[in-house]
Design an enzyme around this catalytic site. Structure first.
Site, PDB file in Angstrom:
ATOM      1  N   SER A 135       0.851  -1.181   0.000  1.00  3.91           N
ATOM      2  CA  SER A 135       0.000   0.000   0.000  1.00  3.91           C
ATOM      3  C   SER A 135       0.889   1.234   0.000  1.00  3.91           C
ATOM      4  O   SER A 135       2.057   1.172   0.432  1.00  3.91           O
ATOM      5  CB  SER A 135      -0.887   0.015   1.246  1.00  3.91           C
ATOM      6  OG  SER A 135      -1.538   1.264   1.415  1.00  3.91           O
ATOM      7  N   TYR A 148      -2.147  -0.219  10.566  1.00  5.24           N
ATOM      8  CA  TYR A 148      -2.054  -0.579   9.143  1.00  5.24           C
ATOM      9  C   TYR A 148      -0.764  -0.048   8.532  1.00  5.24           C
ATOM     10  O   TYR A 148      -0.065  -0.761   7.800  1.00  5.24           O
ATOM     11  CB  TYR A 148      -3.271  -0.018   8.413  1.00  5.24           C
ATOM     12  CG  TYR A 148      -3.356  -0.402   6.953  1.00  5.24           C
ATOM     13  CD1 TYR A 148      -3.532  -1.732   6.577  1.00  5.24           C
ATOM     14  CD2 TYR A 148      -3.283   0.568   5.954  1.00  5.24           C
ATOM     15  CE1 TYR A 148      -3.626  -2.089   5.240  1.00  5.24           C
ATOM     16  CE2 TYR A 148      -3.381   0.224   4.618  1.00  5.24           C
ATOM     17  CZ  TYR A 148      -3.552  -1.105   4.263  1.00  5.24           C
ATOM     18  OH  TYR A 148      -3.645  -1.451   2.944  1.00  5.24           O
TER      19      TYR A 148
END
Length: 251
Positions: A135, A148
């Site tokens: 990501s 995250y």
């Protein structure tokens, strides 16, 4: 690429994993679609005879061992680590350490388990390609994304370390780092099922990336000539200039 080559995809029951399974199957790969939700995998496999559904939990070593045993002697040439996700949106001082453990176990340790299991199969076959779906969160931090962000930074480090360690072997290592991608589950999962909060993530963004866009980036990377390695590919919708900088059309 030989039509008999196997592509193993984790997290294949939905989103990017499912879209990638469909696309690689349509391009001649025998796709091992692996995830926990057997019903969704069965529906996916029914779409294309090149898709084989196998249940898998990347947080359980015995589950990965079972998959590895099934694949012994098969021409495994691609591993795509899609399994992962975000499970909170809390500031660090309000966060639950158990969520951090869960996030790290699925995104990072699960990927390590899969790499350890599949790399010997690629070595036996003679070449391979490991793809990590990370990501942009693994490249730039932002508020309320601590668990995250930490996991994705670890994934990016995992890819870079693995590429060094496999240097000289015929195994490519690629990181695909998407920005804003609108899927059915990612934001809903992050906000504990709150669909209104999830919808606000994409509010005013006329064309976020979708799972099929990321799948195309993966397909392009793995189908390049084998001497051509994509080290890291950051992809975002045009509306997103940075994690915190998104153009939203006025309502």
């Amino acid at each position: 690429m030989s039509a008999r080559e196997y592509a193993v995809i984790t997290g294949a029951s939905s989103g990017i994993g499912a879209a990638t399974a469909r696309l690689l199957a349509s391009n001649g790969y025998h796709v091992i679609a692996a995830a926990r939700r057997a019903d969704r995998l069965a529906a996916l496999a029914a779409e294309d005879q090149n898709i084989e559904a196998l249940t898998l939990d990347v947080t359980k070593q015995e589950s990965i061992d079972s998959l590895t045993k099934h694949l012994q002697g098969k021409p495994v040439s691609i591993l795509i680590n899609c399994a992962g996700g975000a499970f909170d949106s809390d500031p660090i001082n309000d966060s639950d350490p158990e969520i951090w453990k869960k996030t790290y176990d699925i995104n990072v340790v699960g990927s390590v388990r899969m790499v350890k299991a599949m790399t010997p199969l690629m070595q036996a076959f003679g070449h391979g390609h490991i793809v990590m779906i990370s990501s942009t969160a693994g490249h730039r931090v932002y508020e309320n994304g601590g668990s995250y962000v930490a996991a994705k930074f670890a994934e990016t480090s995992l890819v870079e370390t693995l590429r060094l360690e496999l240097n000289g072997q015929p195994i490519r290592v690629t990181e695909i780092a998407p920005g804003m991608v609108k899927t059915d589950e990612f934001a809903v999962q992050r906000f504990s099922g709150d669909t209104e909060k999830a919808a606000k993530v994409y509010e005013g963004v006329t064309r976020p990336l979708v799972a099929e866009d990321v799948a195309e980036a993966i397909r392009w990377s793995v189908m390049l000539p084998t001497h051509f390695n994509v080290d890291s590919l950051v992809i975002r919708p045009l509306a997103q200039a940075q994690s915190h900088k998104v153009y939203r059309k006025p309502l």
